[in-house]
Design an enzyme around this catalytic site. Structure first.
Site, PDB file in Angstrom:
ATOM      1  N   GLN A 184       0.958  -1.094   0.049  1.00  0.00           N
ATOM      2  CA  GLN A 184      -0.040  -0.196   0.148  1.00  0.00           C
ATOM      3  C   GLN A 184       1.014   1.365  -0.096  1.00  0.00           C
ATOM      4  OE1 GLN A 184      -3.544  -0.417   2.958  1.00  0.00           O
ATOM      5  NE2 GLN A 184      -2.314  -1.950   3.445  1.00  0.00           N
ATOM      6  N   HIS A 240      -1.160   1.486  -4.457  1.00  0.00           N
ATOM      7  CA  HIS A 240      -1.795   2.927  -4.165  1.00  0.00           C
ATOM      8  C   HIS A 240      -0.797   3.959  -4.883  1.00  0.00           C
ATOM      9  CE1 HIS A 240      -3.759   1.693  -0.284  1.00  0.00           C
ATOM     10  NE2 HIS A 240      -4.505   1.398  -1.421  1.00  0.00           N
TER      11      HIS A 240
END
Length: 235
Positions: free
Chosen positions: A86, A104
């Protein structure tokens, strides 16, 4: 060779000195999420958003991977390792991990503000280019924006991540609150018979009935314990 899939979050990079968003004193205390991590914030004040990510890149230049990152590279000797992260930093890359999926986005890349996921306009910045300026344009004539998946935007890499999670013999969660979706939902795609581990110094609520081996330590110490556990299990 067994398939080991890792889901990493901000906690693994915190030991390297990268500020987290959610902890007390984290970035959200200084910059409201709606100002710097949403499309609406970008359209309201692109100069502020550009400045914010320039600061994040400058900070990244002063950091280095810790053993949480490096231990995953060591595990590649014994396992087929895929890292699903992430994080938008490049510490997994710098540590030497070979297979990385960034859910992300990536801090050291920029893209078109008209077409953020159009590969023709995604560009990697050299270290000396960390400071993007207003007026720096993508190939389609739009202002360069960070290659970051903001809140409210689709997560294009979630499908490849789901495919990797579904093939895992061992699934490791390290340094994430498991509160951010769709990343937190990856656990739902891991087979019931796969081994599962969670490394985090803080209690983490897992919204799943699955059995997870908890190592309540920081990234580096937890990674050392994980490696010892996995190697003891290997014939």
């Amino acid at each position: 060779m067994k398939k080991l899939v890792v889901l990493s979050g901000a906690g693994i990079s915190a030991e390297s000195g990268i500020s987290t968003f959610r902890d007390a004193g984290g970035l959200w205390d200084k910059y409201p999420v709606e100002d710097v991590a949403t499309p609406e914030g970008w359209y309201r004040n692109p100069a502020l958003v550009t400045k914010f990510y320039n600061e994040r890149r400058k900070q990244l230049l002063t950091t280095r991977p810790n053993y949480g990152h490096e231990g995953l590279v060591e595990l590649e000797k014994d396992f087929d390792v895929t890292v699903v992260t992430q994080n938008v930093d490049d510490l997994h890359e710098r540590a030497g991990s070979k297979h990385i999926i960034h859910l992300h986005g990536e801090l050291l890349k920029v893209c078109s503000s008209f077409n953020p996921n159009d590969s023709r306009y995604i560009r990697e910045l050299r270290p000396e280019e960390y400071e993007v300026k207003m007026g720096d344009l993508a190939g389609d004539g739009s202002q360069l924006r960070p290659f970051i998946v903001w809140f409210g935007e689709a997560v294009p890499m979630i499908e490849p991540a789901i495919r990797e999670a579904s093939k895992a013999d061992i699934f490791v969660i390290i340094g994430t609150s498991m509160n951010v979706y769709p990343a937190a939902g990856l656990l739902n795609y891991v087979r019931d018979d796969a081994e599962k581990y969670l490394i985090d110094p803080n209690p983490v609520t897992i919204h799943s009935g699955t059995n997870i081996n908890v190592i309540q330590k920081g990234a580096s110490a937890g990674m050392r314990e994980l490696i010892a556990l996995l190697r003891n299990k290997e014939p």
